[in-house]
Every structure is written in structure tokens, then in C-alpha cells.
Design a protein around this motif. Structure first.
Motif, PDB file in Angstrom:
ATOM      1  N   PHE A  35      -0.341  -5.053  -3.828  1.00 35.77           N
ATOM      2  CA  PHE A  35       0.811  -4.651  -4.629  1.00 35.77           C
ATOM      3  C   PHE A  35       0.673  -5.097  -6.083  1.00 35.77           C
ATOM      4  O   PHE A  35       0.243  -6.224  -6.360  1.00 35.77           O
ATOM      5  CB  PHE A  35       2.087  -5.277  -4.052  1.00 35.77           C
ATOM      6  CG  PHE A  35       2.504  -4.751  -2.721  1.00 35.77           C
ATOM      7  CD1 PHE A  35       3.469  -3.760  -2.615  1.00 35.77           C
ATOM      8  CD2 PHE A  35       1.945  -5.257  -1.553  1.00 35.77           C
ATOM      9  CE1 PHE A  35       3.869  -3.281  -1.369  1.00 35.77           C
ATOM     10  CE2 PHE A  35       2.339  -4.782  -0.311  1.00 35.77           C
ATOM     11  CZ  PHE A  35       3.298  -3.791  -0.222  1.00 35.77           C
TER      12      PHE A  35
ATOM     13  N   LEU B 100      10.542  -4.021  -5.254  1.00 36.55           N
ATOM     14  CA  LEU B 100      10.048  -3.043  -4.287  1.00 36.55           C
ATOM     15  C   LEU B 100      11.186  -2.320  -3.583  1.00 36.55           C
ATOM     16  O   LEU B 100      11.142  -1.100  -3.395  1.00 36.55           O
ATOM     17  CB  LEU B 100       9.144  -3.726  -3.268  1.00 36.55           C
ATOM     18  CG  LEU B 100       7.778  -4.199  -3.773  1.00 36.55           C
ATOM     19  CD1 LEU B 100       7.032  -4.923  -2.666  1.00 36.55           C
ATOM     20  CD2 LEU B 100       6.957  -3.039  -4.315  1.00 36.55           C
TER      21      LEU B 100
ATOM     22  N   CYS C 190       1.604  -0.814   0.143  1.00 34.71           N
ATOM     23  CA  CYS C 190       1.991  -0.527  -1.243  1.00 34.71           C
ATOM     24  C   CYS C 190       2.202   0.953  -1.519  1.00 34.71           C
ATOM     25  O   CYS C 190       2.967   1.321  -2.406  1.00 34.71           O
ATOM     26  CB  CYS C 190       0.939  -1.088  -2.190  1.00 34.71           C
ATOM     27  SG  CYS C 190      -0.734  -0.419  -1.919  1.00 34.71           S
TER      28      CYS C 190
END
Length: 494
Positions: free
Chosen positions: A71, A91, A242
Motif C-alpha cells: 500500500f 483507505l 491494495c
């Protein structure tokens, strides 16, 4: 049920019995094996042998992807220390924005400004615990879960598997220190919102958006007591790589498949979204109609689907099988069992689930893949229209690192023997006290769920690696778990 796959690059085997078995160097071929991804037809011995080595290469490449797809938010910028709590917040806000769902205060405020309905729960990311690191170098932070404008739970946000998988789940109320942590979060939430609630903004009340809260870090005890791992979950969680957040260091990675999985806080949330999709509802009703057919019209039908609601056309199968062909681009499948068939997943159905798992894009949570089965039985009385309806969904909730081993394990199994054992066990328990349906002298849900446990056990699959859900005609979902003796236990989804 038996399910075939055609036109595969890998060797395949016949419906119930393998003509060729790949000898995986990490797997004892005499072990009873778990689940199945790809069906292996045998064409030429040379091709088959090459395919087995390719299978090992496939999982090796998948492992490599998992360890490189990291990420952006958890990567150090200019030598600065990574703030994991901020990363978890970013996120989830990103996910809400991408997929038009609501898990954060930011999304709820936006909905309020647009005069849209406001969700009744969200994660308050601006009140948080300190960061924790487990012995396996997993990172996690605890956040309060707000329901109906008060702290009503604890959310765990974790980063694991070499920082390639993020998981959000609700902490189990049985976890050590749960009550103490909850009390600390409650006190902090009241402290930081009381003045704002009394202001003209009137935030934090029913019908109003959440209050603006400055970031507050409070020191809490570990969510796992004196343990060194992650805190226990309360009913499972949802994880992803991700790509579904569009936050990979390699920006060329995409979510693949039929779009990103519906990120939920539990398997209940994910399945609620799945069965609410219009195309899926319509095709499930078609399968229920087919499940009532007898005589020359009897047989299995099915369709493939994605969690975003897109589906394939209805596929017509044989009496006890359905051939889905190329499954690329789909995350799961549905099918019916016939009046003469057993009303829950067969060994071949479990095998088929793993075919879909293996096709998921790298970085996608494995519980995105799903399987559904529907069936009917003419009831002896008390049913609304003369039929009892059976509807089950299953997903894989085991560790992603185990999936490859399970896949290879399943392909050494003799499915002809498994199918016979499946039918024998159903016959052996169907007439025992308490195993018949309340509507007639046929196998009821509880006995079917015992059969499912028995089938998993014979395939070498642990019951906590597969999530089984029963769905009634009103769309109510029940998670089915098992005690140490294989007896099913119900947990209703709220």
C-alpha cells in the motif's frame, strides 16, 4: 452435484474420479484433501505433468504478488514515520468514495449535505488507540464503532501478510480487555462531542451528521489480553489488498474481475449486498422454479456472478451437473439441486468454489469468491405455497496462505468415493430424531448442515475455513458455525 469445466489450459479429470493426480512436493498424496480450484482433464501425460509443475509456479507467482503489492499509505515518505491509524482511515474513506458505500464519518457528512439517507453506523477514525505490533509483525489499531450515535463496539483495523492485506472487523465481545477498552472509547466520545452537540450545528443526533472531532489517541490495553497476536473477531471480518482501494505502490495494478468486492464489516454485510442485487435475485428465483421441476424437465441450471450484481446468462446443465465453461471474469456461481438431490453443497460444489478462488486477481480478499445452492421440497403442510425452500451460500474464510495447499490437496481426492460417502451419510441421518424437517418426513436444515460438516471433514477442510450461511425466503441470513462435535450453531445476521 457435479460441475464440469471445459476448454482449460490445465489437464482435467472426469466429474467424480481423477484420471491423473498431480504429485505436489509439499503434499502427501494419501492425505484426504480439501477444496478444488481447477478441474484437471487428462489429455497427454506430458501435458499433465507440465501442468502440475505450472500449478506450483502459479501459487509461487501469487505469493510473489502478495509480497510486492504493498500500500502507498503504509510506505514511508521522505523518511517520515508511517502513521498506520491515518492509513487505515484514508483507505476506508477511499473505499467509500470509490464504491459509493458508507463506513466513515466523512461519507455520512457528505450524504447529509446532499439530503441523502444517513447510515446508522460508522467507524470513528478520529478516536483511536495507540498502534500495536504482534509477534508476526502485524500492525493493528482499535477504533470505536458508532451505532445510533453512541459507541457500541470496537473495530480492529489490521495490516498483515507482509503489509499486503488490510482487514477491518469487529472485535469479539469475549476478547480480553473488551469491556475496559469499550468504556475508554465511550468516555472519550462523550468528552469530545458534548460541546459540539450543544452548539448550533446539532451534530451527533438522530438525523444529523457526525460531529467534527479532532484526532485523539488514547492509551488502551491490548485487544488480545496478554496475547501476542491479533484481537479475536466477532463473527468474521473482510480483508483485501491494495488494488481494491486503488492504493498500490504499483499504480498499474487494478481490481480485475467484476469490480472490487463489496467491503463489509462481516460476512453478513457482504452476503446482504450480494443477494440484494436485482439480477441475482431474479436468477435465483429462476433456479428455485427449476428446483421444483420433475420428470423430463428436471435437471440443474446455474449462473455465474460478481459481487457487484453482474451475472452470466442462465446455463442449462444435466440431471445432477452443470458445466459453467470458462469462469474467467466471475467471482462465484449459483445453481440448483433437483427434487431427487440433496439440498446442500456436495463435494464437487466445494471443489468448484476453489476454482473461482484461484481466478481472483492478486490482492483480492479470498472471501470475495462465493457459491450458492438452492433447492425445494414438497412439504406435508404449513408451507406458504406447498414447498419448503432451501438456500445456502458459502465462502472461504481461511488464511490465504493455506489456499494453495488446500487446492493441491483436493485434487488428490477420489470424488467418486466422496460422492458415495456424501449420499450414504445423508441417508444414515435423515430418519434420526430431530433431523427431519418440521414440514415433512425429509431431511431438514440441521441435518443438512451436519452433512456439510461431515463432508468438509472427509475432504480434510476445517469448518472454520468455510463460512456457511442459510437464507430464508424473506432474505434473512443466518451464519452457521459448529461446535467441537460438529453440531451446527446459528448466529442471526442483524
Amino acid at each position: 452435484m457435479s460441475i464440469k469445466t471445459k476448454k482449460k489450459l490445465r489437464p482435467s479429470f472426469n466429474l467424480h474420479k481423477m484420471n491423473y493426480i498431480c504429485h505436489n512436493k509439499n503434499t502427501n498424496i494419501n492425505m484426504k484433501k480439501n477444496l478444488t480450484f481447477w478441474l484437471f482433464p487428462v489429455t497427454l501425460g506430458l501435458i499433465a505433468m507440465h501442468s502440475c509443475s505450472s500449478e506450483d509456479d502459479y501459487f509461487k507467482s501469487q505469493d510473489e504478488k502478495y509480497t510486492t503489492n504493498k500500500f502507498q499509505v503504509f510506505s514511508s515518505q521522505d523518511g517520515k514515520t508511517v502513521n498506520y491509524a491515518d492509513g487505515f482511515k484514508t483507505l476506508m474513506e477511499r473505499y467509500d468514495s470509490l464504491y459509493n458505500v458508507s463506513h466513515t464519518a466523512k461519507t455520512m457528512k457528505r450524504s447529509f449535505s446532499k439530503s441523502e439517507n444517513i447510515a446508522d453506523q460508522y467507524i470513528e477514525f478520529n478516536i483511536r488507540s495507540q498502534e500495536f505490533t504482534t509477534d508476526n509483525n502485524e500492525k493493528y489499531v482499535l477504533f470505536p464503532l458508532i451505532r445510533n450515535y453512541q459507541v457500541d463496539g470496537i473495530m480492529v483495523a489490521s495490516l498483515r501478510e507482509d503489509e499486503t492485506i488490510v482487514e477491518y472487523y469487529e472485535m469479539s465481545t469475549d476478547g480480553k480487555n473488551y469491556r475496559e477498552i469499550l468504556s475508554l472509547f465511550k468516555a472519550q466520545y462523550v468528552k469530545t462531542t458534548v460541546n459540539k452537540r450543544l452548539s448550533k450545528s446539532a451534530c451527533g443526533f438522530d438525523g444529523y451528521p457526525p460531529c467534527d472531532i479532532d484526532t485523539v489517541i488514547i492509551t488502551v490495553p491490548k485487544g488480545n489480553g496478554n496475547g501476542t497476536g491479533l484481537p479475536p473477531g466477532g463473527g468474521g471480518g473482510t480483508s483485501g489488498g491494495c488494488s481494491i482501494y486503488e492504493n498500490c505502490i504499483d499504480n498499474n495494478l487494478d481490481g480485475g474481475g467484476g469490480g472490487a468486492p463489496e467491503l463489509g464489516l462481516s460476512p453478513c454485510f457482504r452476503t446482504k449486498l450480494l443477494i440484494s442485487k436485482q439480477q441475482i435475485k431474479e436468477k435465483v428465483n429462476t433456479l428455485f422454479d427449476q428446483a421444483k421441476q420433475t420428470g423430463v424437465n428436471s435437471g440443474e441450471k446455474g449462473f455465474m456472478a460478481n459481487s457487484n450484481g453482474s451475472t452470466s446468462p442462465i446455463i442449462t446443465g444435466a440431471e445432477h451437473s452443470a458445466d459453467f465453461g470458462d469462469i474467467s471474469g466471475y467471482e462465484g456461481f449459483y445453481h440448483n439441486h433437483t427434487p431427487g438431490g440433496i439440498k446442500i453443497f456436495s463435494p464437487a460444489d466445494i471443489r468448484k468454489l476453489f476454482e473461482f478462488i484461484i481466478k481472483l486477481p492478486a490482492g483480492t480478499s479470498l472471501d470475495t469468491a462465493f457459491a450458492g445452492v438452492v433447492a425445494t421440497e414438497v412439504c406435508g403442510g404449513g408451507c406458504p405455497d406447498g414447498y419448503e425452500y432451501f438456500y445456502y451460500v458459502m465462502t472461504y474464510i481461511g488464511n490465504s496462505s493455506d489456499a494453495g495447499t488446500l487446492y493441491n490437496h483436493v485434487h488428490s481426492l477420489n470424488f467418486e468415493d466422496l460422492d458415495k460417502a456424501y449420499k450414504r451419510y445423508e441417508q444414515s441421518i435423515s430418519n434420526k430424531p430431530g433431523n427431519s424437517s418440521q414440514y415433512g418426513n425429509y431431511t431438514g436444515n440441521k441435518a443438512l448442515e451436519k452433512l456439510f460438516y461431515n463432508t468438509l471433514n472427509k475432504m480434510g477442510i476445517k469448518s472454520n475455513q468455510i463460512n456457511l450461511q442459510r437464507i430464508d425466503q424473506n432474505g434473512n441470513i443466518t451464519n452457521v458455525t459448529y461446535d467441537a462435535n460438529g453440531n451446527p450453531r446459528d448466529t442471526q445476521c442483524s
